[in-house]
Design a protein around this motif. Structure first.
Motif, PDB file in Angstrom:
ATOM      1  N   ASN A   1       0.819  -1.217   0.000  1.00  0.00           N
ATOM      2  CA  ASN A   1       0.000   0.000   0.000  1.00  0.00           C
ATOM      3  C   ASN A   1       0.848   1.260   0.000  1.00  0.00           C
ATOM      4  OD1 ASN A   1      -2.363  -1.386  -0.063  1.00  0.00           O
ATOM      5  ND2 ASN A   1      -2.981  -0.958   2.040  1.00  0.00           N
ATOM      6  N   ASP A   2       2.002   1.183   0.680  1.00  0.00           N
ATOM      7  CA  ASP A   2       2.893   2.341   0.711  1.00  0.00           C
ATOM      8  C   ASP A   2       3.313   2.739  -0.700  1.00  0.00           C
ATOM      9  OD1 ASP A   2       2.748   2.347   3.460  1.00  0.00           O
ATOM     10  OD2 ASP A   2       4.546   1.141   3.726  1.00  0.00           O
ATOM     11  N   PHE A   3       3.635   1.753  -1.516  1.00  0.00           N
ATOM     12  CA  PHE A   3       4.077   2.039  -2.879  1.00  0.00           C
ATOM     13  C   PHE A   3       2.919   2.454  -3.776  1.00  0.00           C
ATOM     14  CE2 PHE A   3       7.259  -0.918  -1.193  1.00  0.00           C
ATOM     15  CZ  PHE A   3       8.428  -0.201  -1.451  1.00  0.00           C
ATOM     16  N   ILE A   4       1.772   1.778  -3.615  1.00  0.00           N
ATOM     17  CA  ILE A   4       0.622   2.106  -4.460  1.00  0.00           C
ATOM     18  C   ILE A   4       0.142   3.529  -4.189  1.00  0.00           C
ATOM     19  CG2 ILE A   4      -1.786   1.516  -4.959  1.00  0.00           C
ATOM     20  CD1 ILE A   4      -1.112  -1.374  -4.331  1.00  0.00           C
ATOM     21  N   THR A   5       0.245   3.964  -2.934  1.00  0.00           N
ATOM     22  CA  THR A   5      -0.239   5.303  -2.557  1.00  0.00           C
ATOM     23  C   THR A   5       0.456   6.406  -3.325  1.00  0.00           C
ATOM     24  OG1 THR A   5      -0.704   4.479  -0.338  1.00  0.00           O
ATOM     25  CG2 THR A   5      -0.625   6.851  -0.600  1.00  0.00           C
ATOM     26  N   ILE A   6       1.714   6.212  -3.648  1.00  0.00           N
ATOM     27  CA  ILE A   6       2.481   7.279  -4.304  1.00  0.00           C
ATOM     28  C   ILE A   6       2.946   6.875  -5.703  1.00  0.00           C
ATOM     29  CG2 ILE A   6       3.249   8.321  -2.132  1.00  0.00           C
ATOM     30  CD1 ILE A   6       5.941   6.890  -2.574  1.00  0.00           C
TER      31      ILE A   6
ATOM     32  N   GLY B   1       0.443   6.371   7.991  1.00  0.00           N
ATOM     33  CA  GLY B   1      -0.519   7.461   8.088  1.00  0.00           C
ATOM     34  C   GLY B   1       0.027   8.815   7.704  1.00  0.00           C
ATOM     35  N   MET B   2       1.222   8.869   7.117  1.00  0.00           N
ATOM     36  CA  MET B   2       1.815  10.157   6.734  1.00  0.00           C
ATOM     37  C   MET B   2       1.387  10.610   5.349  1.00  0.00           C
ATOM     38  SD  MET B   2       5.653   9.549   8.249  1.00  0.00           S
ATOM     39  CE  MET B   2       6.170  11.254   8.329  1.00  0.00           C
ATOM     40  N   VAL B   3       0.932   9.656   4.526  1.00  0.00           N
ATOM     41  CA  VAL B   3       0.511   9.957   3.162  1.00  0.00           C
ATOM     42  C   VAL B   3      -0.778   9.199   2.890  1.00  0.00           C
ATOM     43  CG1 VAL B   3       1.121   9.825   0.716  1.00  0.00           C
ATOM     44  CG2 VAL B   3       2.906  10.242   2.401  1.00  0.00           C
ATOM     45  N   VAL B   4      -1.711   9.829   2.191  1.00  0.00           N
ATOM     46  CA  VAL B   4      -2.968   9.162   1.849  1.00  0.00           C
ATOM     47  C   VAL B   4      -3.239   9.298   0.360  1.00  0.00           C
ATOM     48  CG1 VAL B   4      -3.984   9.548   4.124  1.00  0.00           C
ATOM     49  CG2 VAL B   4      -4.387  11.216   2.293  1.00  0.00           C
ATOM     50  N   GLN B   5      -4.033   8.378  -0.123  1.00  0.00           N
ATOM     51  CA  GLN B   5      -4.613   8.491  -1.457  1.00  0.00           C
ATOM     52  C   GLN B   5      -6.123   8.499  -1.280  1.00  0.00           C
ATOM     53  OE1 GLN B   5      -3.352   6.217  -5.249  1.00  0.00           O
ATOM     54  NE2 GLN B   5      -5.141   5.077  -4.531  1.00  0.00           N
ATOM     55  N   ASP B   6      -6.739   9.634  -1.514  1.00  0.00           N
ATOM     56  CA  ASP B   6      -8.171   9.784  -1.293  1.00  0.00           C
ATOM     57  C   ASP B   6      -8.753  10.653  -2.410  1.00  0.00           C
ATOM     58  OD1 ASP B   6      -7.171  12.258  -0.678  1.00  0.00           O
ATOM     59  OD2 ASP B   6      -7.871  12.309   1.390  1.00  0.00           O
TER      60      ASP B   6
END
Length: 481
Positions: A4-9, A63-68
């Motif tokens: 998820n960390d990679f997909i988010t950014i 929780g430092m970066v989100v994709q919303d």
């Protein structure tokens, strides 16, 4: 680290990796400068299309970066800014003698920082994004090395930008001291439970507001804007005027809607005052400008004042939703209008830097009626007159502040719009009612971009609800969480 960390950014990673690869292309294939420009535009366009594909809401990096929806809405706008910025710069950079591949690479790094800004939910990441978007812009402002005005613009932007960054860092330190955290959610929780030190938190919020006020060019943090916009290469000014403002407001929207909603009564007078002051100063000083770049610079300041209305009535969550949705809607309207109007400036600007006086637009209505009609649309949109997207955007913003019981601010917005009509309509009068022989640069990419932006400004004004619904959906998760 998780998947998820990679997909988010993913889009940010693609931009950064792509910029790194293009650096190698620029180094080892120096004769193919056009290749770098074309690949950069292709990457921006590919990511812009990707941004419309359905994707889940994700939280990355602890929780430092989100994709919303909020970040996806603004990231698509920023990717459009990067794409348009790269194609309009292609011909201009050749004419200006600064056709170097690193221009597009710097733009890619800057857009990556802007996108990270929209996704940041931690003040440390917000500051990292601020520097990632700002440092390339400092270099781009001074990109035309042989031009003293460009060098001066780059130096002024760097020195004042570094000073503003110091405000943000100091503000983050105070917020951390007040709450023991830099995460938005944890800070909000600390405030709601009464554990936060209110005085420190207010001081920290004020410093953060000052730092980002510089980035969006709000009064009294606007002093850099006219000189930098005038001195920087116009292709850079075009990109900076839209991209930096979108990113700065994205950070302010997320920070103040997440951390400070329960302190609305403390911040409301300050935000209302900043909005009013920015509208007044930007519009009044723009009246006396004869240089089109300086006039549009003060116009940009005034537009920031209108967008700041979206912050003011956030005491009521329902009104806050309407206000921020209106702010996002107006950012889209401003981006399209800004790119189009600066594109016209680039078409008339000569290689030696002349052609930038408003009087140089005399006769454009007869010689190039389509481009003159496009410029008319942009000036009407910035004024807030039909049939343009700017009118709809201002209606949404004024409605939000009226529902927030700040009728005086809405009235001031209308009055300052009337002031702005003087200098916006002056450009139209010069184009159609004065004789002249304007010389335009032959740049098909730039001309088509201007025409398409003008068409979008009119067409979206006929069906505004579609765009406003998207803006409303973009901010729902900010309040659910």
């Amino acid at each position: 680290m998780t998947i998820n960390d990679f997909i988010t950014i993913i889009p940010i990673s693609v931009l950064v990796i792509g910029a790194g690869i293009l650096l190698l292309v620029e180094a080892f294939v120096p004769s193919k400068k056009d290749l770098v420009a074309g690949l950069a535009a292709l990457i921006f366009f590919g990511l812009f299309v990707y941004s419309f594909f359905p994707s889940p809401n994700l939280v990355g990096y602890g929780g430092m970066v989100v994709q919303d929806p909020f970040s996806r809405f603004l990231n698509s706008l920023l990717l459009l800014t990067g794409f348009l910025g790269s194609i309009v710069a292609f011909g201009y950079n050749k004419r200006a003698g600064m056709n170097r591949g690193e221009y597009y690479i710097l733009m890619m790094f800057s857009v990556a920082g802007m996108m990270l800004m929209t996704q940041a939910t931690d003040l440390i990441i917000t500051f990292l994004a601020l520097e990632l978007l700002s440092i390339p812009l400092y270099v781009l402002a001074g990109f035309k090395r042989e031009d003293l005005a460009s060098e001066e613009a780059g130096l002024k932007y760097f020195l004042l930008g570094a000073y503003a960054s110091g405000f943000v860092v100091f503000g983050i330190a105070l917020v951390f001291g007040a709450t023991g955290s830099t995460g938005f959610a944890a800070i909000g929780t600390s405030l709601m439970t009464g554990e936060a030190k209110i005085s420190l938190l207010l001081a920290g919020g004020g410093l953060i507001l000052a730092g980002f006020g510089f980035k969006v060019a709000s009064v009294p943090f606007h002093m850099w804007t006219p000189d930098v916009y005038q001195g920087a290469p116009t292709s850079v000014t075009n990109f900076m005027a839209a991209g930096a403002k979108v990113a700065g407001f994205a950070a302010l929207f997320r920070i103040f809607s997440t951390i400070y909603p329960s302190m609305a009564t403390d911040f409301m007078p300050i935000l209302a005052g900043l909005s009013a002051l920015t509208m007044i100063v930007g519009n009044v000083i723009a009246v006396s400008q004869t240089n089109i770049k300086r006039m549009l610079a003060y116009s940009s300041i005034a537009q920031a004042g209108y967008i700041m209305m979206a912050f003011v009535p956030f005491a009521d969550p329902e009104i806050q939703k309407i206000a921020i949705s209106a702010g996002l809607f107006y950012l889209v309207a401003y981006t399209l209008t800004s790119f189009g109007s600066w594109g016209i400036v680039m078409l008339l600007e000569k290689a030696d830097g002349s052609g930038l006086e408003i009087e140089d637009y005399a006769g454009l209505g007869k010689k190039k009626p389509i481009l003159a009609a496009a410029m008319t649309i942009f000036m009407l949109s910035l004024t807030g007159l039909p049939p343009t997207l700017g009118l709809i955007g201002k209606i949404y913003l004024f409605r939000a502040v009226v529902e927030g019981n700040l009728i005086w601010l809405a009235v001031l917005g209308v009055l300052t719009s009337l002031i702005s009509a003087f200098y916006y309509l002056r450009v139209i009068i010069v184009m159609y009612m004065k004789e002249g022989t304007p010389e335009l640069n032959k740049d098909a990419w730039l001309q088509w971009t201007v025409i398409l932006c003008a068409a979008a400004v009119v067409l979206f004004s006929l069906f505004p609800q579609v765009l406003f619904d998207q803006a409303t959906q973009a901010i729902i998760t900010m309040f659910v969480n």
